[in-house]
Design an enzyme around this catalytic site. Sequence first.
Site, PDB file in Angstrom:
ATOM      1  N   LYS A  75       3.405   2.948  -1.868  1.00 28.10           N
ATOM      2  CA  LYS A  75       3.360   2.666  -0.426  1.00 28.10           C
ATOM      3  C   LYS A  75       4.526   3.373   0.260  1.00 28.10           C
ATOM      4  O   LYS A  75       5.650   3.346  -0.249  1.00 28.10           O
ATOM      5  CB  LYS A  75       3.438   1.151  -0.210  1.00 28.10           C
ATOM      6  CG  LYS A  75       3.212   0.704   1.234  1.00 28.10           C
ATOM      7  CD  LYS A  75       3.228  -0.821   1.340  1.00 28.10           C
ATOM      8  CE  LYS A  75       2.931  -1.312   2.747  1.00 28.10           C
ATOM      9  NZ  LYS A  75       2.931  -2.789   2.843  1.00 28.10           N
ATOM     10  N   SER A 150      -1.100  -4.781   5.271  1.00 28.95           N
ATOM     11  CA  SER A 150      -0.642  -3.468   5.664  1.00 28.95           C
ATOM     12  C   SER A 150      -0.727  -2.408   4.556  1.00 28.95           C
ATOM     13  O   SER A 150      -0.722  -1.215   4.854  1.00 28.95           O
ATOM     14  CB  SER A 150       0.813  -3.540   6.141  1.00 28.95           C
ATOM     15  OG  SER A 150       1.661  -3.918   5.081  1.00 28.95           O
ATOM     16  N   SER A 174       0.142  -8.686   2.748  1.00 26.89           N
ATOM     17  CA  SER A 174      -0.152  -7.250   2.759  1.00 26.89           C
ATOM     18  C   SER A 174      -0.525  -6.611   1.433  1.00 26.89           C
ATOM     19  O   SER A 174      -0.937  -5.450   1.428  1.00 26.89           O
ATOM     20  CB  SER A 174       1.025  -6.481   3.339  1.00 26.89           C
ATOM     21  OG  SER A 174       0.931  -6.493   4.724  1.00 26.89           O
TER      22      SER A 174
HETATM   23  N1  GLN Z   1      -0.554  -9.028   8.393  1.00 25.50           N
HETATM   24  C1  GLN Z   1       0.746  -9.626   8.335  1.00 25.50           C
HETATM   25  C2  GLN Z   1       1.612  -9.093   9.451  1.00 25.50           C
HETATM   26  O1  GLN Z   1       1.126  -8.311  10.220  1.00 25.50           O
HETATM   27  C3  GLN Z   1       1.374  -9.402   6.998  1.00 25.50           C
HETATM   28  C4  GLN Z   1       2.015  -8.088   6.858  1.00 25.50           C
HETATM   29  C5  GLN Z   1       2.686  -7.904   5.530  1.00 25.50           C
HETATM   30  O2  GLN Z   1       2.514  -8.687   4.606  1.00 25.50           O
HETATM   31  N2  GLN Z   1       3.509  -6.879   5.469  1.00 25.50           N
HETATM   32  O3  GLN Z   1       2.758  -9.435   9.573  1.00 25.50           O
END
Ligand code: GLN
Length: 485
Positions: A75, A150, A174
């Site tokens: 990532k 994400s 995410s």
């Molecule tokens: N969807 C969640 C957010 O937007 C989680 C994001 C994540 O785990 N990095 O914060």
Amino acid sequence: MASIRELHHQLVNKERSAVEIAQEALDRIQAVEPKLHSFLCITSERALAQAKQVDDKIAAGEEIGLLAGIPIGIKDNLCTQGIPTTCASKILENFVPPYESTVTQRLNEAGAVMVGKTNLDEFAMGGSTENSAFGLTANPWDLERVPGGSSGGSAAAVAAEECTVALGSDTGGSIRQPAALCGVVGMKPTYGLVSRYGLVAFASSLDQIGPFGRSVEDAAILLEAIAGHDPKDSTSLKVEIPKYTDYLKPIGKGKRKFRIGIIKETFGEGLDPTVEKAVMAAVDQFKDLGAEIQEISCPQFRYGVPTYYIIAPSEASANLARYDGVKYGFRTEKSDNLMAMYTRTRAEGFGPEVKRRIMIGTYALSAGYYDAYYLKAQKVRTLIKQDFEQAFGKVDVLVCPTSPTTAFKAGDKTNDPLSMYLLDLMTIPVNLAGLPGLSLPCGFDEQGLPIGLQIIGNVLREDLVLQAAYSYEQATEWHKQHPKL
Ligand code: GLN
């Protein structure tokens, strides 16, 4: 594409070289990237050089580890020395880290072959990868749909066989949510199990790095390689790391019954009926495997989303203060004094979702509102933790859906941030409590889109989570289906 263990056998038996395996992954990337865009940067030359080193070792008769020669995606919020690390943000577009993150360092030492850096929502803020400043990633099961986020690039890359395994980060879901939406295995370990040195910080009390794989075993092998104390991360736990692969055995074989709790509050309003059906069928499968099933109530679970959306933006607003045009990356060209340089740089460099979070966080932390919002959220966080503590007095692991829906169409939720935030309803409480959680495939909806089952464990009980996941996987066929691209 083969599993880690299969590739390892091919390598040590000299049926194939690491360079051939790397080339196969790179060819696959070239073939499917125009449709998917899982990667922000493809590191072909470096991958082939890394693979060559593995081949040299084998030729010299040296022993190689399981990850040696295995193609992996990283990532793009993990720092890789000499290779751009953008966080899918314009503000870091030209940032080339002068150092390596601990996890990628460990993988390099293990001989893993990095094929590229994967796409994400800007600074890992989002649930669809649509917040990337560098374009969308498509879901390999349906190109019009999002891969989740994400870590959508990592999940899509593994599902589409562009690499064998990948790393993601999980602050509120995410890793698990994109794993569910792309039909692969994704795991968020216990807070502190994996070093975050070199992970670009989003919300420091929640962020964890974890593995993606097409099987529970592949994820377990990757976790084993990255877990363990690191003096460079003050939140890193000083604990002995078990050999997770030793726990990949059926749950029915223990002396006592394996106890599984179903979280009552995750069923009901907002849950897609097909997802509910698939998860309940998984519970029946666990019964057949010899588990004892109980319904467990976690009454504070439903406060997870509001609590998270105070805590995470608050921490993000502090963490993102460092991007000011002075130290890293992008600097505006349109300013004639220092204050204007700071503000314009941030105005031009950050995307809308990141700005929204900085504003929410700054507001929640400001004098006069701190007690009402931030402090209150911290108290609720403790209550959520207590729910889990009680639950784990009664059961070994908890199960629930990973995501209330399957993959949605790109653009469907972009104008309604709240509907996007609600997608993490079932993953967020796990981060707030610092627990390990895993998502694995448990079915498909009418449109052929994958459904994810979440398995949650107590602190440092990755062994039980992996055991439950492995038992289920071995008893089912879902993981054997792959998207036809
Ligand atoms: N969807 C969640 C957010 O937007 C989680 C994001 C994540 O785990 N990095 O914060």
